[in-house]
Design a protein around this motif. Structure first.
Motif, short mmCIF file in Angstrom:
data_model
loop_
_atom_site.label_atom_id
_atom_site.label_comp_id
_atom_site.label_asym_id
_atom_site.label_seq_id
_atom_site.Cartn_x
_atom_site.Cartn_y
_atom_site.Cartn_z
N ASP A 54 0.85 -1.18 0.00
CA ASP A 54 0.00 0.00 0.00
C ASP A 54 0.90 1.24 0.00
N VAL A 55 0.36 2.36 -0.45
CA VAL A 55 1.15 3.59 -0.42
C VAL A 55 1.20 4.17 0.98
N THR A 56 0.03 4.35 1.59
CA THR A 56 -0.04 5.02 2.89
C THR A 56 -0.08 4.00 4.02
N MET A 57 1.00 3.95 4.78
CA MET A 57 1.09 3.09 5.96
C MET A 57 1.92 3.80 7.02
N PRO A 58 1.67 3.51 8.29
CA PRO A 58 2.55 4.07 9.32
C PRO A 58 3.94 3.43 9.22
N GLY A 59 4.93 4.15 9.68
CA GLY A 59 6.27 3.59 9.73
C GLY A 59 6.93 3.45 8.38
N GLY A 60 6.58 4.32 7.43
CA GLY A 60 7.19 4.27 6.10
C GLY A 60 6.20 3.82 5.05
N ASP A 61 5.96 4.68 4.06
CA ASP A 61 4.97 4.32 3.04
C ASP A 61 5.54 3.32 2.03
N GLY A 62 4.65 2.81 1.17
CA GLY A 62 5.05 1.78 0.22
C GLY A 62 6.12 2.24 -0.75
N LEU A 63 6.14 3.51 -1.08
CA LEU A 63 7.14 4.02 -2.01
C LEU A 63 8.52 4.04 -1.35
N THR A 64 8.54 4.41 -0.08
CA THR A 64 9.80 4.39 0.66
C THR A 64 10.32 2.97 0.79
N VAL A 65 9.41 2.03 1.08
CA VAL A 65 9.81 0.62 1.18
C VAL A 65 10.38 0.15 -0.15
N THR A 66 9.72 0.53 -1.25
CA THR A 66 10.20 0.15 -2.59
C THR A 66 11.61 0.64 -2.82
N ALA A 67 11.85 1.92 -2.53
CA ALA A 67 13.18 2.49 -2.73
C ALA A 67 14.22 1.84 -1.83
N ARG A 68 13.83 1.51 -0.60
CA ARG A 68 14.79 0.91 0.34
C ARG A 68 15.09 -0.54 -0.04
N MET A 69 14.13 -1.24 -0.61
CA MET A 69 14.41 -2.59 -1.11
C MET A 69 15.43 -2.54 -2.23
N ARG A 70 15.26 -1.57 -3.11
CA ARG A 70 16.25 -1.41 -4.20
C ARG A 70 17.61 -1.07 -3.64
N GLY A 71 17.62 -0.16 -2.67
CA GLY A 71 18.89 0.25 -2.07
C GLY A 71 19.59 -0.89 -1.37
N ALA A 72 18.81 -1.86 -0.87
CA ALA A 72 19.40 -3.02 -0.19
C ALA A 72 19.83 -4.10 -1.16
N GLY A 73 19.60 -3.86 -2.45
CA GLY A 73 20.01 -4.82 -3.47
C GLY A 73 19.07 -6.01 -3.63
N LEU A 74 17.85 -5.90 -3.11
CA LEU A 74 16.90 -7.01 -3.24
C LEU A 74 16.38 -7.10 -4.67
N ALA A 75 16.15 -8.32 -5.12
CA ALA A 75 15.57 -8.53 -6.45
C ALA A 75 14.05 -8.48 -6.40
N THR A 76 13.49 -8.29 -5.22
CA THR A 76 12.04 -8.23 -5.04
C THR A 76 11.43 -7.12 -5.88
N ARG A 77 10.37 -7.46 -6.60
CA ARG A 77 9.68 -6.47 -7.43
C ARG A 77 8.45 -5.95 -6.68
N ALA A 78 8.28 -4.64 -6.70
CA ALA A 78 7.19 -4.01 -5.95
C ALA A 78 5.97 -3.80 -6.83
N LEU A 79 4.82 -4.20 -6.29
CA LEU A 79 3.52 -3.90 -6.90
C LEU A 79 2.77 -3.02 -5.92
N ILE A 80 2.53 -1.79 -6.32
CA ILE A 80 1.80 -0.86 -5.47
C ILE A 80 0.31 -1.10 -5.64
N LEU A 81 -0.39 -1.31 -4.51
CA LEU A 81 -1.83 -1.55 -4.51
C LEU A 81 -2.45 -0.53 -3.56
#
Length: 213
Positions: A54-81
């Motif tokens: 989701d985009v809006t969540m406490p403790g960091g929105d979905g877009l921030t999580v997406t960017a941080r996954m990329r920054g951590a080198g994860l191959a996980t692909r993000a689907l925003i719902l």
């Protein structure tokens, strides 16, 4: 088997979404998060193929999580719902590295299909989103005088046309001099010109370089 995590701070929606995913033989839900921090922890722990966020969540929105996954080198692909289909959020999701953007109004079948497509490496935009994304990029392409250049190459050409040398461009863009040289070389090749002076002429003829330092 496609492994995934889900993140949404609305427990009823998250529970329903999990049930939809777990009803599919090829989908394996590794965890459900209610906050951005928890979603990132699950992503780092399980390294799933897809993270449905989701985009809006406490403790960091979905877009921030997406960017941080990329920054951590994860191959996980993000689907925003999300419920929010605003242009700014869609484009921000793209910049963060999301592979898909689907509105919560979509039915379960459409969301499952989006997860599978994202897992295959495809870019997915749900109904009501795709048209605006295409329109945005069409406007951007029309506004760019040299559509064969990347956005960063356009920036470099603009600064070259203003008369900045490579050192000044490097400081302006926060990159190394070698990186700037590579960009300039690529620009010259794509514009099919022999040197920097010819590139400046082409750029100024197209209206670039109007501002001076």
């Amino acid at each position: 088997m496609i492994s995934l995590i889900l993140a949404d701070d609305h427990p009823v929606f998250a529970s329903g979404l999990r049930a939809v995913m777990e009803a599919e033989d090829d989908l394996d839900v590794r965890g459900v998060a209610a906050t951005g921090e928890e979603a990132l922890r699950l992503a780092l722990e399980h390294r799933p193929d897809v993270a449905v966020l989701d985009v809006t969540m406490p403790g960091g929105d979905g877009l921030t999580v997406t960017a941080r996954m990329r920054g951590a080198g994860l191959a996980t692909r993000a689907l925003i719902l999300t419920m929010d289909g605003g242009d700014e959020n869609v484009l921000a999701a793209l910049r963060a590295g999301a592979h898909g953007y689907v509105l919560k109004g979509a039915d379960g079948e459409a969301i499952v299909a989006a997860v599978r497509a994202v897992a295959r490496g495809e870019a997915v935009f749900g109904a009501g989103v795709a048209g605006r994304v295409l329109a945005h990029f069409a406007r951007s392409a029309a506004a760019a005088p040299f559509p064969q250049l990347t956005e960063r190459e356009q920036e470099v050409l603009e600064l070259v046309a203003r008369g900045l040398d490579n050192g000044a461009i490097a400081r302006r863009l926060g990159v190394s001099g070698k990186t700037v040289r590579n960009y300039v070389s690529s620009v010259l090749t794509k514009l099919q010109v022999s040197d920097r002076s010819a590139a400046i002429v082409r750029a100024r003829e197209a209206g670039l370089g109007g501002a001076t330092e």
